[in-house]
Design a protein around this motif. Structure first.
Motif, PDB file in Angstrom:
ATOM      1  N   ARG A 152      -8.070   4.860 -10.091  1.00  0.00           N
ATOM      2  CA  ARG A 152      -6.789   5.300 -10.640  1.00  0.00           C
ATOM      3  C   ARG A 152      -6.055   6.027  -9.532  1.00  0.00           C
ATOM      4  O   ARG A 152      -6.624   6.868  -8.846  1.00  0.00           O
ATOM      5  N   PHE A 153      -4.769   5.681  -9.326  1.00  0.00           N
ATOM      6  CA  PHE A 153      -4.048   6.258  -8.197  1.00  0.00           C
ATOM      7  C   PHE A 153      -2.587   6.517  -8.568  1.00  0.00           C
ATOM      8  O   PHE A 153      -2.075   5.998  -9.567  1.00  0.00           O
ATOM      9  N   ILE A 154      -1.932   7.325  -7.739  1.00  0.00           N
ATOM     10  CA  ILE A 154      -0.512   7.608  -7.889  1.00  0.00           C
ATOM     11  C   ILE A 154       0.282   6.504  -7.196  1.00  0.00           C
ATOM     12  O   ILE A 154      -0.012   6.146  -6.051  1.00  0.00           O
ATOM     13  N   SER A 155       1.280   5.963  -7.892  1.00  0.00           N
ATOM     14  CA  SER A 155       2.074   4.861  -7.341  1.00  0.00           C
ATOM     15  C   SER A 155       3.547   5.228  -7.298  1.00  0.00           C
ATOM     16  O   SER A 155       4.062   5.861  -8.227  1.00  0.00           O
ATOM     17  N   PRO A 156       4.260   4.830  -6.252  1.00  0.00           N
ATOM     18  CA  PRO A 156       5.707   5.065  -6.194  1.00  0.00           C
ATOM     19  C   PRO A 156       6.485   4.077  -7.059  1.00  0.00           C
ATOM     20  O   PRO A 156       7.679   4.250  -7.277  1.00  0.00           O
ATOM     21  N   ILE A 157       5.820   3.020  -7.522  1.00  0.00           N
ATOM     22  CA  ILE A 157       6.495   2.003  -8.336  1.00  0.00           C
ATOM     23  C   ILE A 157       5.665   1.696  -9.572  1.00  0.00           C
ATOM     24  O   ILE A 157       4.438   1.823  -9.574  1.00  0.00           O
ATOM     25  N   ASP A 158       6.344   1.303 -10.633  1.00  0.00           N
ATOM     26  CA  ASP A 158       5.672   0.880 -11.851  1.00  0.00           C
ATOM     27  C   ASP A 158       5.155  -0.545 -11.648  1.00  0.00           C
ATOM     28  O   ASP A 158       5.867  -1.395 -11.115  1.00  0.00           O
ATOM     29  N   LEU A 159       3.930  -0.792 -12.053  1.00  0.00           N
ATOM     30  CA  LEU A 159       3.322  -2.102 -11.852  1.00  0.00           C
ATOM     31  C   LEU A 159       2.985  -2.738 -13.196  1.00  0.00           C
ATOM     32  O   LEU A 159       2.736  -2.042 -14.180  1.00  0.00           O
ATOM     33  N   ASP A 160       2.993  -4.059 -13.210  1.00  0.00           N
ATOM     34  CA  ASP A 160       2.733  -4.795 -14.443  1.00  0.00           C
ATOM     35  C   ASP A 160       1.235  -4.968 -14.662  1.00  0.00           C
ATOM     36  O   ASP A 160       0.462  -5.086 -13.704  1.00  0.00           O
ATOM     37  N   ARG A 161       0.859  -5.028 -15.929  1.00  0.00           N
ATOM     38  CA  ARG A 161      -0.531  -5.268 -16.262  1.00  0.00           C
ATOM     39  C   ARG A 161      -0.957  -6.631 -15.719  1.00  0.00           C
ATOM     40  O   ARG A 161      -0.204  -7.602 -15.781  1.00  0.00           O
ATOM     41  N   ARG A 162      -2.164  -6.671 -15.146  1.00  0.00           N
ATOM     42  CA  ARG A 162      -2.776  -7.849 -14.540  1.00  0.00           C
ATOM     43  C   ARG A 162      -2.166  -8.196 -13.178  1.00  0.00           C
ATOM     44  O   ARG A 162      -2.537  -9.201 -12.569  1.00  0.00           O
ATOM     45  N   GLU A 163      -1.248  -7.380 -12.685  1.00  0.00           N
ATOM     46  CA  GLU A 163      -0.709  -7.612 -11.347  1.00  0.00           C
ATOM     47  C   GLU A 163      -1.801  -7.377 -10.312  1.00  0.00           C
ATOM     48  O   GLU A 163      -2.573  -6.412 -10.402  1.00  0.00           O
ATOM     49  N   GLU A 164      -1.873  -8.253  -9.305  1.00  0.00           N
ATOM     50  CA  GLU A 164      -2.943  -8.187  -8.320  1.00  0.00           C
ATOM     51  C   GLU A 164      -2.497  -7.490  -7.040  1.00  0.00           C
ATOM     52  O   GLU A 164      -1.315  -7.466  -6.710  1.00  0.00           O
ATOM     53  N   MET A 165      -3.471  -6.947  -6.329  1.00  0.00           N
ATOM     54  CA  MET A 165      -3.186  -6.188  -5.109  1.00  0.00           C
ATOM     55  C   MET A 165      -4.433  -6.092  -4.263  1.00  0.00           C
ATOM     56  O   MET A 165      -5.538  -6.421  -4.707  1.00  0.00           O
ATOM     57  N   GLN A 166      -4.251  -5.601  -3.044  1.00  0.00           N
ATOM     58  CA  GLN A 166      -5.352  -5.232  -2.163  1.00  0.00           C
ATOM     59  C   GLN A 166      -5.310  -3.717  -1.977  1.00  0.00           C
ATOM     60  O   GLN A 166      -4.228  -3.140  -1.800  1.00  0.00           O
ATOM     61  N   ILE A 167      -6.463  -3.093  -2.008  1.00  0.00           N
ATOM     62  CA  ILE A 167      -6.558  -1.643  -1.797  1.00  0.00           C
ATOM     63  C   ILE A 167      -7.508  -1.390  -0.634  1.00  0.00           C
ATOM     64  O   ILE A 167      -8.651  -1.870  -0.635  1.00  0.00           O
ATOM     65  N   LEU A 168      -7.027  -0.635   0.337  1.00  0.00           N
ATOM     66  CA  LEU A 168      -7.829  -0.282   1.497  1.00  0.00           C
ATOM     67  C   LEU A 168      -8.218   1.190   1.406  1.00  0.00           C
ATOM     68  O   LEU A 168      -7.351   2.061   1.283  1.00  0.00           O
ATOM     69  N   ILE A 169      -9.521   1.454   1.428  1.00  0.00           N
ATOM     70  CA  ILE A 169     -10.044   2.821   1.435  1.00  0.00           C
ATOM     71  C   ILE A 169     -10.838   3.003   2.718  1.00  0.00           C
ATOM     72  O   ILE A 169     -11.831   2.305   2.940  1.00  0.00           O
ATOM     73  N   GLU A 170     -10.413   3.929   3.539  1.00  0.00           N
ATOM     74  CA  GLU A 170     -11.111   4.203   4.793  1.00  0.00           C
ATOM     75  C   GLU A 170     -11.763   5.579   4.719  1.00  0.00           C
ATOM     76  O   GLU A 170     -11.084   6.591   4.584  1.00  0.00           O
ATOM     77  N   ARG A 171     -13.099   5.581   4.797  1.00  0.00           N
ATOM     78  CA  ARG A 171     -13.838   6.824   4.853  1.00  0.00           C
ATOM     79  C   ARG A 171     -14.402   7.000   6.260  1.00  0.00           C
ATOM     80  O   ARG A 171     -14.171   6.181   7.151  1.00  0.00           O
ATOM     81  N   GLU A 172     -15.160   8.041   6.449  1.00  0.00           N
ATOM     82  CA  GLU A 172     -15.643   8.351   7.788  1.00  0.00           C
ATOM     83  C   GLU A 172     -16.497   7.235   8.374  1.00  0.00           C
ATOM     84  O   GLU A 172     -16.384   6.905   9.563  1.00  0.00           O
ATOM     85  N   ASP A 173     -17.337   6.613   7.555  1.00  0.00           N
ATOM     86  CA  ASP A 173     -18.290   5.637   8.078  1.00  0.00           C
ATOM     87  C   ASP A 173     -18.181   4.263   7.429  1.00  0.00           C
ATOM     88  O   ASP A 173     -18.957   3.365   7.756  1.00  0.00           O
ATOM     89  N   GLU A 174     -17.224   4.059   6.519  1.00  0.00           N
ATOM     90  CA  GLU A 174     -17.086   2.776   5.855  1.00  0.00           C
ATOM     91  C   GLU A 174     -15.619   2.491   5.539  1.00  0.00           C
ATOM     92  O   GLU A 174     -14.832   3.410   5.319  1.00  0.00           O
TER      93      GLU A 174
END
Length: 258
Positions: A152-174
């Motif tokens: 769950r994240f904060i978005s600057p835009i409203d998104l439609d249900r079932r809309e697809e996306m890519q999410i990149l999470i960069e941590r220290e080692d992964e």
């Protein structure tokens, strides 16, 4: 070396999972009351700290709606209608948890007592920076909640249900590059959180590697939060009562978990 973990398959979201995630944002506040009666002192202190992280209230008196969490063999106080027992022998009874415990099994067992539609995945409230690619554009934002199967994240835009996306999470080692699908998008003022838009997504299907990695990171963060509460010696003793399968080595060191 940065480890790249990618999921490129198209999500196929089970109906029950979509329903559970959709309901989570609008759950009414609950008084999740527990009475702990644990023989092992380090384990008892660890459980108290974890349960505070999970929003449980520890009562000093038996109450009809309270859950008694007790070590096997101890005399059971009267007045409790619901009991969760810790024991050392295997059991498939949901009212019994085997020691050494896993954090995930404990979390899910407690969920099942207090929610008609209990969460089925371990999650944590955490502020991680993420990069979202959707509608041929990218934006940087931050997570509100991370589970091993969704975000769950904060978005600057409203998104439609079932809309697809890519999410990149960069941590220290992964680095996690996740393919996700929107479950809900809601303006925060509808749930008492101002004008921010909150979006919940599910990341499926996932490889076992991805899910195990995220779950381990969530567990490590929980343990990192409660370690200062117990102190290093008591924390080390309490860890002996936990199954270390889903924990990394960082939980036994002074290095902060990210």
């Amino acid at each position: 070396m940065i480890k790249q973990i990618r999921v490129h398959s198209r999500p196929n979201i089970p109906g029950a999972l979509k329903l559970t995630m959709l309901e989570n944002h609008s759950r009414p506040p609950l008084t999740k009351s527990l009475f702990l009666c644990i023989e092992d002192h380090p384990l008892s202190e660890l459980l108290k700290a974890l349960m505070r992280e999970w929003g449980y209230h520890q009562t000093e008196n038996p109450e009809e709606q309270s859950l008694l969490v007790i070590s096997e063999g101890l005399p059971q106080p009267s007045g409790f209608q619901q009991v969760l027992t810790f024991h050392t022998s295997p059991s498939r009874n949901r009212q019994r948890l085997q020691i050494p415990l896993t954090i995930e099994n404990l979390y899910l067992a407690l969920e099942s007592y207090f929610h008609r539609e209990p969460r089925k995945h371990l999650r944590i409230n955490i502020d991680w920076p993420i990069r979202v690619t959707v509608r041929d554009q990218q934006f940087l934002t931050h997570a509100v909640t991370v589970a091993d199967c969704g975000i769950r994240f904060i978005s600057p835009i409203d998104l439609d249900r079932r809309e697809e996306m890519q999410i990149l999470i960069e941590r220290e080692d992964e680095t996690y590059n996740l393919h996700a699908e929107v479950v809900y998008s809601i303006v925060g003022k509808e749930i008492g959180r101002g004008d921010k838009i909150e979006v919940a997504v599910v990341c499926t299907p996932q490889s076992k590697e991805v899910r195990d990695s995220l779950r381990s990171r969530i567990i490590d963060n929980y343990l990192a939060r409660v370690r200062p509460v117990l102190g290093s010696n008591l924390f080390a003793e309490a860890l002996r009562q936990l199954n270390s399968t889903s924990m990394s080595q960082t939980v036994t060191t002074a290095r902060p978990v990210l």
